[in-house]
Structure formats: structure tokens, C-alpha cells
Design an enzyme around this catalytic site. Structure first.
Site, PDB file in Angstrom:
ATOM      1  N   LEU A  17      27.237  46.108  39.579  1.00  0.00           N
ATOM      2  CA  LEU A  17      27.931  45.025  38.889  1.00  0.00           C
ATOM      3  C   LEU A  17      28.488  44.017  39.881  1.00  0.00           C
ATOM      4  O   LEU A  17      28.418  42.806  39.652  1.00  0.00           O
ATOM      5  CB  LEU A  17      29.058  45.580  38.018  1.00  0.00           C
ATOM      6  CG  LEU A  17      29.819  44.535  37.198  1.00  0.00           C
ATOM      7  CD1 LEU A  17      28.894  43.826  36.213  1.00  0.00           C
ATOM      8  CD2 LEU A  17      30.991  45.162  36.449  1.00  0.00           C
ATOM      9  N   SER A 444      42.838  37.779  57.396  1.00  0.00           N
ATOM     10  CA  SER A 444      41.384  37.905  57.434  1.00  0.00           C
ATOM     11  C   SER A 444      40.704  36.563  57.198  1.00  0.00           C
ATOM     12  O   SER A 444      41.233  35.686  56.521  1.00  0.00           O
ATOM     13  CB  SER A 444      40.916  38.908  56.380  1.00  0.00           C
ATOM     14  OG  SER A 444      41.349  38.513  55.092  1.00  0.00           O
ATOM     15  N   GLU A 495      39.969  39.539  61.888  1.00  0.00           N
ATOM     16  CA  GLU A 495      39.697  40.886  61.376  1.00  0.00           C
ATOM     17  C   GLU A 495      38.213  41.164  61.160  1.00  0.00           C
ATOM     18  O   GLU A 495      37.834  41.927  60.265  1.00  0.00           O
ATOM     19  CB  GLU A 495      40.499  41.153  60.084  1.00  0.00           C
ATOM     20  CG  GLU A 495      41.998  40.988  60.270  1.00  0.00           C
ATOM     21  CD  GLU A 495      42.801  41.279  59.016  1.00  0.00           C
ATOM     22  OE1 GLU A 495      42.273  41.938  58.103  1.00  0.00           O
ATOM     23  OE2 GLU A 495      43.961  40.846  58.954  1.00  0.00           O
ATOM     24  N   ARG A 526      35.608  42.671  43.318  1.00  0.00           N
ATOM     25  CA  ARG A 526      36.246  43.220  44.515  1.00  0.00           C
ATOM     26  C   ARG A 526      36.365  44.742  44.401  1.00  0.00           C
ATOM     27  O   ARG A 526      37.028  45.256  43.499  1.00  0.00           O
ATOM     28  CB  ARG A 526      37.629  42.593  44.699  1.00  0.00           C
ATOM     29  CG  ARG A 526      38.482  43.239  45.778  1.00  0.00           C
ATOM     30  CD  ARG A 526      38.056  42.823  47.165  1.00  0.00           C
ATOM     31  NE  ARG A 526      39.034  43.272  48.149  1.00  0.00           N
ATOM     32  CZ  ARG A 526      38.722  43.842  49.303  1.00  0.00           C
ATOM     33  NH1 ARG A 526      37.461  44.041  49.603  1.00  0.00           N
ATOM     34  NH2 ARG A 526      39.658  44.203  50.149  1.00  0.00           N
ATOM     35  N   ASP A 610      51.479  44.390  56.872  1.00  0.00           N
ATOM     36  CA  ASP A 610      51.260  44.078  55.453  1.00  0.00           C
ATOM     37  C   ASP A 610      51.695  45.236  54.557  1.00  0.00           C
ATOM     38  O   ASP A 610      51.319  46.389  54.798  1.00  0.00           O
ATOM     39  CB  ASP A 610      49.789  43.778  55.189  1.00  0.00           C
ATOM     40  CG  ASP A 610      49.363  42.428  55.743  1.00  0.00           C
ATOM     41  OD1 ASP A 610      50.244  41.598  55.971  1.00  0.00           O
ATOM     42  OD2 ASP A 610      48.154  42.226  55.948  1.00  0.00           O
ATOM     43  N   GLU A 616      53.676  48.078  43.773  1.00  0.00           N
ATOM     44  CA  GLU A 616      52.858  48.879  42.860  1.00  0.00           C
ATOM     45  C   GLU A 616      53.210  50.362  42.956  1.00  0.00           C
ATOM     46  O   GLU A 616      52.969  51.129  42.016  1.00  0.00           O
ATOM     47  CB  GLU A 616      51.373  48.680  43.134  1.00  0.00           C
ATOM     48  CG  GLU A 616      50.762  49.632  44.126  1.00  0.00           C
ATOM     49  CD  GLU A 616      49.297  49.357  44.394  1.00  0.00           C
ATOM     50  OE1 GLU A 616      48.593  50.318  44.663  1.00  0.00           O
ATOM     51  OE2 GLU A 616      48.880  48.200  44.359  1.00  0.00           O
ATOM     52  N   HIS A 705      41.866  33.830  45.495  1.00  0.00           N
ATOM     53  CA  HIS A 705      40.987  34.623  44.646  1.00  0.00           C
ATOM     54  C   HIS A 705      40.102  33.740  43.773  1.00  0.00           C
ATOM     55  O   HIS A 705      39.296  34.241  42.991  1.00  0.00           O
ATOM     56  CB  HIS A 705      41.807  35.570  43.764  1.00  0.00           C
ATOM     57  CG  HIS A 705      42.544  36.598  44.568  1.00  0.00           C
ATOM     58  ND1 HIS A 705      43.792  36.365  45.100  1.00  0.00           N
ATOM     59  CD2 HIS A 705      42.198  37.848  44.952  1.00  0.00           C
ATOM     60  CE1 HIS A 705      44.186  37.441  45.761  1.00  0.00           C
ATOM     61  NE2 HIS A 705      43.240  38.353  45.690  1.00  0.00           N
TER      62      HIS A 705
END
Length: 767
Positions: A17, A444, A495, A526, A610, A616, A705
Site C-alpha cells: 500500500l 533529517s 541524517e 509512512r 528529540d 503519546e 507532512h
């Protein structure tokens, strides 16, 4: 006893996918080819679950991007701005909501994205208006039922899944302050009634409604909404041949037991999560014992990769059978298997003792069959399971006495910087002499197909270490020069040597392993491969210093050292289950601290640690927050507090709700924090402003994004708004996340607009 599943990974066993979506977005395949690949993935998933002997097969768990976005699309909850462009088909409209859209005529931002409860999965946030209408706008759910019916030749075993009405409203946001989203409960309930009526006509006998917010602290209004909605739904369907399975997961129900008492006679089955809260079973059983409600036990862990301990599961299964009988019992994973990789059999290089204790999505489905066989008397399966699980728990593979003794705790001096931030800031300003609104990136730069191929060849030993390092150094030199040309103030090395911000470090730390095929969806296309923390964690050598120092040697500007924080490494990995989680966090923190000090000794004076996973990881119930913050903040401070005053510590957090935890964010005491700000329309920044956040902050000024390129004017406007909320001297200018998923052309144009906007801000907004 019924066996079923709440949801299955939808990326495809070889990430079909992801590859198809990205080909479609780059106009290399058409929508029919994309749809065909989606169909093949669905059929592959269904056939496996059918062959594994599940009694109910779930559908509508497939998505081309996000299941919350799917539901918004199904209900016609589409902001008007996305209806203006003349898209060729519905899938382009759908993707524009998730990714934005930009051409010569249209320039539309993506919708806001945030974390799905306390997981690393991201969903697209629904947007509601006061006069919101809900109507059937998509036939996706009906198409999947037809497809599955063609395989089964029977609709009796089909169980479509939908997010429940109350959770869906909870997940969304109001577009203005004139109403509360729960005011829409009447409208949305009647939409669900209309939808379920149409689903009943397809001949299905079960519908799964996911209400994970029952694991949260709920307001009185939300509790009333539950009662209202499920009473209305039951009144319509109580006499029809359809069963509603209400599912809860990510926590226990006991704090909201009053809701269940109100609706227990108005649902046909209730699913509870015994992985996150095994202690709720007795009270739930006593509540439903006198009713006819079926109980679904979530007894296989859908969020970790360790094998089910069958002895514990059998104990709970027998308890339910003795209480309400086997006919009223269902067993399943505790939540959707979206959060674990698909097939352990594809992993060929994991130590056999560790692999024998592991279980991916396919194996977890098979575990349900094993449990049924044990209940029917096949005791040998239980004995084999106990042997394999216990063998690793006692193995020297996972235990390191030195690490346990030296790195599982800390002293007060280990978690405090030498001086307060106000003193450090003056020293850092003197040392760095940066302009107002200093510009930087999160870390990055684009990971191209050529770069991934280069790393893959090196990993397969088709490329010598010397040749590989020369190629990486070329890329670092290139990106350093480009950053200088773009007038960035603080540079990064890009990176290029890193496949993933967590996996890279896991490959260099003891006690952690990486898989070859253990992909899990994070958002859209992603995918990440969470490492597996199986034992005591330690560092034996430098992990990043050589690459960062090489980058610094190519410029007179400051280059940031880039590290992933201990909480994020922990939360974005599958963690060992044989010791308290804080001990593992402290072990990782000490390893990162050693790397921080190595960078500092090598002359790197700006170091970013980071921690995008800090929010979360927060427990869903507030009563558990203090315990979490005690160890998570300490872990970050172990990692960051050993440096001198004039070494600047940055941290980064993205797509997090900070309202309730801003004090704890401040306690991290990072010199600079960078956050997402562009999708949330300054909402996050207002929280920092209202709190009077004392340290420096980089509010992300454009959304990485989305492929759209922000204009200089819109970035300047965000900087201007930021300067109205924060002290100018404390504001950094940066994208809202790393740039690895973007293309070089987009990146260069976007950063140029960003640095030009910062220049303009220095002229127009300086004191």
C-alpha cells in the site's frame, strides 16, 4: 466461544500500500491500479483470517490513508475548502484532506493530524461546524461487505467495524466556539441509525462500534451522550436480527462503569481490554451476569510483539465460562492489530530464544485458535507455551548485572543542569551570537530512493564500508553547502546514515534488536520498524559523533548533534515485559547521556534530543499521570543534564496536545523546544504563551507532512503571530518536523521561503 479480531494491518505484507500510494501521488500509476492493490491486500488479509478459523471476519478496517478520515469521508464531514478544486475522482479529494493540494490554481493545506490516543499512529482530525450535516457520502463499507461476501458465500460471519458516534465526535474539533461538538450527538446518532439500517439489508449479523474513549476520563456531557446515543440505536434495532458489539480498548472501563450500567441492556456484546486492565474482569462479570450481554475478552496483546502467556489467558477464559457460559464468550486481541507487524515468519535472523517468545499479527490470530484448543483439552499446547516464555525470562541473553547495578537509577545531581535557564541563556547567546529569529531544521533531509539503495547495498555487504562512508560524506557535504546557501543559521548533517530515528540507535545499543520486515503504519504511507527491546540496554561506543563532527568540519556555522531521546526510543519500540518500564527508560537514558557527553567533548555545542513520543506515552487516565511523569522527565534529564551551561540542549515534539502537560514540558528544562504549529493554527503556541513558557521555542512554521510549498508571506504571518505571543528573543524559526519524507525540490523552495520570511521578520518585528 467465538474467536474474532478487531482489525488487521492494512499496509500489505511487503508494504504494497505504501509503494502504490506513493506511485499514485507521483502520477506513475492511475487510481484503478491503486484500487486493485488495495483490493489484493484486503483479500490477502481476509483469506488468512478465514483460514485461521476465526468465527467472525472483520471488514472496513482497510484504509488508503486513515480510518478516521475514512469515516469523515463516509459521513460527508468534508470542509468546504476541499470541495472547491475540480478533482478527477473521490480519491484525490480524499488525499487532499490528508496531504493538502497545490497547483497553479489551488493551494490548500492539509487537515490537522494528531496521535491516536497513546499510540504512534496518527489520524486526521475531523472538523465540525455548528450546522454540520451527516449523510452517506461513500459506499466503501458496502463494497467491502460485498467483496467479503463473495469469498465467504455467507454474510453471517461478516463483522464491519466503525468508530462509534461518541468517540468520533470526541476525536474532532469545532471550527468555532459557538457550540460544543457533543451538541451534534443527536444528528450523528440518527446518521448511524440510518447507516446501520442500510447495513442490515446486506444480510450481516454483527456490527462492531469502537468506543475507546470509554478508557478516558469523561465529562458529564460525554457520559450523557453515550447514554442517549446507544439508547436510540438499541430502540431501533432491538427487534432486528443484528448484534451491536461495543468495543473498548487502551484501558479499563471501571472509572466509567456508570456508563456501562446505563447501556448494558442496550448493547448485544461488550469488548473489554484485559491486557491494559486485567483487574476489571470481576466487576464487569458481576454487572453483565444477569443480562444476556455477550462478553468479548481482549486477551491477546495487539500493541506488543510478545507471545501470549496462555496460562493467564486460560484462567480468565475459564472464569468467564464458569460465570456466564461459553455461549456468551468471545475472545480476541485487546485492540486492532494495526499496531504490530504482520508476519513473524519473515524474520530469519532473530536469535531463536527471543523469536520463540515473539508474536506478530498473523501469529496473534493463531494464538486465539491455540487458546480454543487448550480449552478443549489439548494441554500440550499450554505446556509448550509456558516453556518458551519462561526460557527467555530466565536467559542470560536479556540480563546484564552491570547494567542493572549501574544504570537503572540516578542521584539528584544527575538530573539537574549546573545553572538555571536564565544564566545558561546569557552564556549561550554570548557563545553563539545568533540573530533574532534564528533559523534551523528539525534534523533529517530527504531520504531518496538512491540513498535507501546505498544503505541497503551496504547492509547486504555489496558495498564496502569505505565506499559507503565516502558516499554518505558526499551527501553531508552537499547538504551543509545547501544549508549555507539557503542562509540557515544552525545547520544539521542530514541524517543520511540513518534509516529511522529510533531504529538507527537500536542497531548500536546492546539489548535491542531490529527486524527486517517488522513494518507498522504511522500515518498514510509512512511506515516504521519499531525495534524490540528484549534485554538490559547499554552503549559500548560512539553512535553519532563521527558523522556530526565531519559535518561540523565543513562549515563555520554551528551544526546540531542529533539524538533520539530515551522516552521516544522506549515508546517507539516494542518493550520487554519482564521488568518495570521505568528501569528500561533509565537504562536508555544513561546510554544517550554518554553520547551527549561524547558530542560535547568533540566540540559540538548544540545538541538536539528529540522526544516526540513524550505526550503519546501519557497514560489515558489522569490518576496515572504523576507516576509516568516522574520517570519520563527524569529519563530526559538524565540524558540531557550532564553538559556545561554554554552547551545548548534542544528537544522536539510534534503533533501533541500540550494543554494539560505544559508544566511538565517546562520541567524538561530544554534550552529550546521545537513544536508543530502550522496545522493547528497557533493553538499549541497559545498554550505556551498562556503558561509564560520560560525557555526558547521554535513553533513550526510549515507543515512537512504535506507536499505543498508554503509562501514567504504565510510564514512571515506565523512569525508575526508568534511574536505577539512570545518574547522575540526566545523564538526560533523551523519546519514542524524532519524533512526525510519530502523531495529535494520542495525542501529547498520551502526553506528558502522560511529564511526569507525570517529575514523580513528581523527588519519588521525587531524591538
Amino acid at each position: 466461544m467465538w474467536k474474532h479480531n478487531l482489525g488487521f494491518p492494512r499496509i500489505g505484507i511487503n508494504r504494497e500500500l505504501k509503494k502504490a500510494s506513493e506511485l499514485y501521488w507521483s502520477n506513475n500509476i492511475d487510481c484503478n491500479q491503486l484500487f486493485e492493490i488495495g483490493r489484493k491486500i484486503r483479500f490477502q488479509n481476509w483469506n488468512f483470517q478465514i483460514n485461521s478459523g476465526l468465527d467472525l471476519i472483520t471488514c472496513n478496517d482497510f484504509s488508503f490513508y486513515d480510518h478516521v478520515l475514512d469515516l469523515s469521508f463516509l459521513m460527508g464531514v468534508i470542509p468546504k475548502i476541499y470541495l472547491d478544486p475540480k478533482f478527477n475522482n473521490f480519491i484525490d479529494l480524499y488525499f487532499s484532506m490528508a496531504r493538502g493540494y497545490q497547483d497553479n490554481e489551488w493551494d490548500i493545506k492539509a487537515m490537522e493530524m494528531t496521535k491516536w490516543f497513546n499510540t504512534n499512529y496518527h489520524y486526521i482530525v475531523p472538523e465540525f461546524t455548528k450546522d454540520q450535516k451527516f449523510f452517506i457520502n461513500s459506499n466503501k463499507i458496502f463494497s467491502e461487505i460485498d467483496e467479503l461476501n463473495n469469498i465467504l458465500n455467507s454474510s453471517d460471519k461478516i463483522k464491519p467495524v466503525l468508530i462509534g458516534p461518541v468517540t468520533y465526535l470526541y476525536l474532532g474539533k469545532e471550527k468555532d466556539e459557538s457550540f460544543h461538538k457533543m451538541d451534534l450527538i443527536d444528528k450523528i446518532t440518527f446518521f448511524y441509525i440510518d447507516l446501520i439500517k442500510k447495513l442490515v439489508k446486506t444480510g450481516i449479523k454483527w456490527i462492531q462500534l469502537d468506543e475507546p474513549i470509554l478508557s478516558l476520563d469523561l465529562s458529564d456531557l460525554e457520559k450523557k451522550s453515550f447514554k442517549y446515543s446507544y439508547e436510540k440505536i438499541y430502540d431501533v434495532f432491538s427487534n432486528l436480527d443484528i448484534k451491536i458489539l461495543l468495543t473498548t480498548y487502551f484501558g479499563g472501563l471501571l472509572d466509567n462503569i456508570s456508563i456501562l450500567k446505563n447501556i448494558i441492556d442496550r448493547i448485544h456484546a461488550i469488548h473489554i481490554d484485559l491486557i491494559e486492565d486485567p483487574n476489571q474482569l470481576d466487576e464487569i462479570l458481576s454487572l453483565i451476569k444477569k443480562s444476556e450481554t455477550i462478553l468479548s475478552l481482549g486477551i491477546v496483546d495487539g500493541r506488543n510483539i510478545w507471545k501470549n502467556r496462555y496460562s493467564n489467558s486460560i484462567r480468565n477464559i475459564k472464569k468467564v465460562i464458569n460465570s456466564i457460559g461459553m455461549d456468551r464468550l468471545m475472545i480476541s486481541p485487546n485492540c486492532s492489530l494495526l499496531h504490530v507487524p504482520i508476519d513473524l515468519d519473515k524474520e530469519k535472523s532473530i536469535h531463536i530464544d527471543i523469536k520463540n517468545k515473539m508474536s506478530f499479527a498473523k501469529q496473534k490470530i493463531d494464538e486465539l485458535s491455540d487458546l480454543e484448543k487448550i480449552i478443549k483439552g489439548e494441554r500440550s499446547i499450554l505446556l509448550k507455551n509456558s516453556y518458551l516464555v519462561d526460557k527467555l525470562d530466565q536467559s542470560n541473553i536479556i540480563h546484564n548485572k552491570k547494567v542493572k547495578n549501574e544504570y537503572s537509577d540516578f542521584q539528584e545531581k544527575d538530573i539537574k543542569r549546573k545553572s538555571s535557564f536564565s544564566i545558561r541563556q546569557k552564556k549561550q547567546q554570548k557563545r553563539f551570537n545568533l540573530p533574532l529569529f534564528p533559523t534551523t531544521t528539525i534534523g533529517s533531509f530527504p531520504q531518496t530512493k538512491e540513498l535507501r539503495s546505498l544503505r541497503n547495498k551496504f547492509k547486504k555487504k555489496e558495498l564496502s564500508k569505505n565506499r559507503y562512508e565516502k558516499e554518505i560524506k558526499k551527501l553531508i557535504s552537499y547538504v551543509i553547502k545547501k544549508q549555507e546557501d539557503l542562509n540557515l543559521d544552525v545547520l544539521v548533517h542530514g541524517e543520511f546514515e540513518r534509516n529511522d530515528m529510533v531504529e538507527f540507535f537500536s542497531d548500536k545499543l546492546n539489548g535491542i534488536l531490529s527486524t527486517k520486515h517488522g513494518w507498522v503504519q504511522s500515518y498514510g504511507s509512512r511506515c516504521v520498524k519499531p525495534p524490540i527491546i528484549y534485554g538490559d540496554v547499554s552503549r559500548t561506543d560512539d553512535m553519532t559523533t563521527n558523522w556530526i563532527c565531519y559535518a561540523q568540519s565543513k562549515t563555520n556555522k554551528f551544526v546540531k548533534g542529533m539524538l533520539t531521546g530515551p522516552v521516544t526510543i522506549l515508546k517507539w519500540s516494542f518493550v520487554r515485559d519482564d521488568q518495570p518500564i521505568f528501569k528500561t527508560a533509565y537504562q536508555i537514558a544513561w546510554a544517550i547521556r554518554d553520547e551527549v557527553l561524547s558530542l560535547e567533548r568533540s566540540g559540538i555545542k548544540i545538541i538536539q534530543i528529540d522526544e516526540p513520543a513524550l505526550r503519546e506515552g501519557l497514560p489515558l487516565k489522569k490518576k496515572n499521570w504523576n507516576y509516568y511523569f516522574n520517570w519520563s522527565i527524569n529519563a530526559f534529564r538524565i540524558a540531557s543534564s550532564g553538559v556545561k551551561d554554554d552547551t545548548q540542549i534542544h528537544t522536539h515534539m510534534c503533533y501533541s496536545e500540550f494543554n494539560d502537560i505544559i508544566e511538565e514540558i517546562s520541567e524538561l528544562d530544554a534550552d529550546v523546544i521545537t513544536i508543530e504549529n502550522s496545522r493547528s493554527n497557533m493553538d499549541l503556541l497559545k498554550i505556551f504563551s498562556n503558561f509564560s513558557y520560560p525557555n526558547e521555542i521554535g513553533p513550526g512554521v510549515y507543515d512537512i507532512h504535506s507536499p505543498r510549498i508554503p509562501t514567504k508571506e504565510e510564514i512571515f504571518k506565523l512569525i508575526q503571530e508568534s511574536s505577539n505571543l512570545l518574547p522575540i528573543r526566545n523564538i526560533w524559526i523551523n519546519p514542524d518536523c524532519g524533512l526525510k519524507t519530502r523531495k529535494w525540490k520542495e525542501v529547498f523552495k520551502s526553506i528558502k521561503n522560511m529564511t526569507e520570511a525570517a529575514k523580513l521578520a528581523r527588519i519588521k518585528l525587531s524591538d
